[in-house]
Scaffold this motif. Structure first.
Motif, PDB file in Angstrom:
ATOM      1  N   UNK A 140     -15.846 -84.527  48.465  1.00 14.30           N
ATOM      2  CA  UNK A 140     -15.441 -85.349  47.844  1.00 14.30           C
ATOM      3  C   UNK A 140     -16.014 -85.519  46.710  1.00 14.30           C
ATOM      4  N   UNK A 141     -17.369 -86.375  47.723  1.00 11.23           N
ATOM      5  CA  UNK A 141     -18.717 -85.921  46.727  1.00 11.23           C
ATOM      6  C   UNK A 141     -19.109 -85.421  45.832  1.00 11.23           C
ATOM      7  N   UNK A 142     -18.977 -83.732  45.918  1.00 18.39           N
ATOM      8  CA  UNK A 142     -19.414 -83.022  45.425  1.00 18.39           C
ATOM      9  C   UNK A 142     -18.367 -81.908  44.352  1.00 18.39           C
ATOM     10  N   UNK A 143     -16.655 -82.383  45.225  1.00 16.89           N
ATOM     11  CA  UNK A 143     -16.453 -81.736  43.811  1.00 16.89           C
ATOM     12  C   UNK A 143     -15.988 -82.118  42.547  1.00 16.89           C
ATOM     13  N   UNK A 144     -15.529 -81.123  41.922  1.00 17.92           N
ATOM     14  CA  UNK A 144     -15.836 -80.899  40.436  1.00 17.92           C
ATOM     15  C   UNK A 144     -15.338 -79.966  39.500  1.00 17.92           C
ATOM     16  N   UNK A 145     -14.118 -80.881  38.430  1.00 12.81           N
ATOM     17  CA  UNK A 145     -13.854 -80.359  37.907  1.00 12.81           C
ATOM     18  C   UNK A 145     -14.560 -79.987  36.783  1.00 12.81           C
ATOM     19  N   UNK A 146     -15.002 -78.394  36.435  1.00 14.84           N
ATOM     20  CA  UNK A 146     -15.288 -78.140  35.262  1.00 14.84           C
ATOM     21  C   UNK A 146     -14.435 -77.690  34.388  1.00 14.84           C
ATOM     22  N   UNK A 147     -12.986 -78.570  33.635  1.00 13.02           N
ATOM     23  CA  UNK A 147     -12.417 -78.196  32.977  1.00 13.02           C
ATOM     24  C   UNK A 147     -12.339 -80.169  31.877  1.00 13.02           C
ATOM     25  N   UNK A 148     -11.826 -80.137  33.161  1.00 16.05           N
ATOM     26  CA  UNK A 148     -11.667 -81.759  33.178  1.00 16.05           C
ATOM     27  C   UNK A 148     -12.508 -83.033  32.509  1.00 16.05           C
ATOM     28  N   UNK A 149     -13.694 -82.612  33.882  1.00 20.11           N
ATOM     29  CA  UNK A 149     -14.689 -83.633  33.805  1.00 20.11           C
ATOM     30  C   UNK A 149     -14.595 -84.200  34.888  1.00 20.11           C
TER      31      UNK A 149
END
Length: 471
Positions: A140-149
């Motif tokens: 989870x520390x490296x998860x990122x949703x580019x669209x929502x931020x």
């Protein structure tokens, strides 16, 4: 990472907190005067791997990567630097378009690097069954949703895999307790603040009768240790939605004041002046301090000290104290990630190396046996490793405390999920007025800090929106 006195170096943490949140101190390895070629490999089987650490890390990775090379035919060039130089060298490599194929990245830099097109999306390279067997925070520390931020949400893409998760444990000097005839702390149940203070006072003595204290109950750095005590009092730095700074609560102020009073009122820590003469990390290993942090990246060093000085130093891991009986204990859980360059000429092989170092069972056994981290794989860490391999390799008797932190007691450092950590770093600017000099009460300090920190947190969200728009 090195822990000094109560607040020594507390104001030099901007940007360094998340970098140093995990792994070894890097006291050796890498000549800062050299500028190695960090650019990715050109041949189909060539890779560069840039990381930071000391001799234990270097030896562990040499063994693991040799096995990877034999298995895949890859030719991996390792570039190692110390912790203080790593961020600067990586930034220079990115600016010079010489990004290594595979490299360490801290969670707090994920958003900026993704928007700058530095990191490859690794989601397609790792089976979900493998992800399900890694500690939640490690992914989870490296998860990122580019669209929502948004950060850390299950199902979102991940742009690195965990090098490790780093449980910041708490320990005590077993030799000191035995020598003084004191009952050892429980390996399972946390002490209350009052119980901890009482034990620390019993451990604080003038051993040679010269009128000067030469043994203390503890010696904790406020920047790295106060989180556990704040959380153990039911307080926090930030709201769950990461939008509101929450340091101005009575529970927070009471926990911080108790922490400060360990030195100012109870006298169970070396003074700021004594800590400058010999920092508390060194005093702990010299057998002069009863309670001190114990984390995986220090195990190799602590074991060597215990072997060389069995009459003064031995250690084990215990829960952090809490405000009141029945309260839940917590501490922070750090991580470093292993990322792949978006522009790697050998991206698939680079992703294979990152996946191997993070999730391969044999690689995890090598890294854990060399005592640089607990295993990333849940089934191995909670099974064979905890039952037999950890003790055989020289991990502490109560190593299950590390696993418990990774499972449920660990929390990310405040600032991990926000775009920038400046709001959190600001908390430590001036903290010596509370913990070193006592010129300011904790209640007054946090009341004044809340406004400053909130302004910086708000700006962090604005910066995130701007980066997203430009990305």
């Amino acid at each position: 990472m090195r822990k000094k006195g109560m607040a020594a170096a507390a104001v030099t943490v901007a940007g360094a907190l998340l970098l140093a949140a995990c792994s070894s101190d890097g006291s050796s390895g890498g000549d800062a005067s050299e500028e190695p070629d960090t650019s990715g490999g050109d041949a189909p089987n060539e890779l560069t791997f840039m990381f930071r650490g000391g001799e234990y890390d270097k030896l562990a990775y040499e063994t693991a990567i040799a096995a990877f090379e034999e298995e895949t035919g890859a030719d991996v060039t390792m570039i190692i630097t110390d912790a203080d130089q790593y961020a600067t060298k990586l930034q220079a490599a990115i600016a010079g378009n010489q990004v290594p194929d595979v490299f360490y990245v801290e969670p707090g830099r994920i958003q900026g690097y993704v928007y700058a097109n530095v990191l490859a999306d690794l989601t397609e390279y790792v089976d979900q069954s493998v992800i399900d067997n890694i500690w939640d925070f490690g992914v989870d520390a490296y998860r990122f949703n580019v669209e929502t931020g948004e950060r850390g949400l299950d199902g979102d893409p991940f742009f690195a895999l965990p090098k490790d998760v780093g449980p910041f444990g708490f320990g005590y000097n077993t030799v000191m307790f035995e020598e003084m005839g004191l009952e050892a702390p429980s390996p399972d149940e946390p002490m209350t603040f009052a119980e901890f203070t009482d034990l620390a006072k019993q451990l604080t003595v003038d051993k040679d009768g010269d009128g000067e204290l030469d043994q203390w109950g503890t010696g904790l750095n406020v920047v790295w240790n106060s989180q556990a005590f704040v959380w153990g009092a039911g307080a926090d730095w930030i709201s769950e939605d990461q939008k509101t700074v929450t340091v101005d609560t009575p529970e927070f102020a009471e926990a911080l004041q108790w922490f400060a009073d360990l030195g100012l009122v109870e006298g169970v820590t070396p003074s700021a002046e004594q800590a400058q003469t010999l920092d508390t990390y060194q005093r702990w290993m010299a057998g002069e301090i009863g309670f001190f942090p114990v984390a995986p990246w220090d195990i190799g060093t602590y074991n060597q000290v215990a072997a060389d000085n069995p009459d003064t130093f031995g250690y084990d891991v215990i829960p952090y104290p809490v405000a009141n009986a029945g309260d839940d204990w917590a501490t922070w859980l750090g991580s470093l990630g292993i990322a792949v360059s978006e522009n790697s000429k050998n991206k698939e092989l680079a992703a294979q190396l990152a996946t191997y170092l993070s999730t391969d069972l044999e690689a995890q056994k090598i890294l854990a046996e060399n005592k640089v981290q607990i295993p990333n794989l849940i089934d191995y860490a909670t099974g064979e490793w905890l039952e037999t391999d950890a003790l055989a390799a020289g991990w502490p008797a109560n190593t299950k405390a590390f696993v418990e932190i990774a499972q449920e007691k660990g929390r990310p450092l405040p600032g991990t999920w926000t775009y920038t950590p400046e709001w959190y770093d600001n908390f430590w600017v001036g903290i010596e007025s509370v913990v070193d000099t006592g010129d300011q009460t904790a209640a007054d300090y946090v009341a004044g800090k809340q406004t400053e920190m909130q302004m910086l947190l708000d700006q962090s969200w604005v910066s995130a929106d701007q980066a997203k728009a430009q990305g």
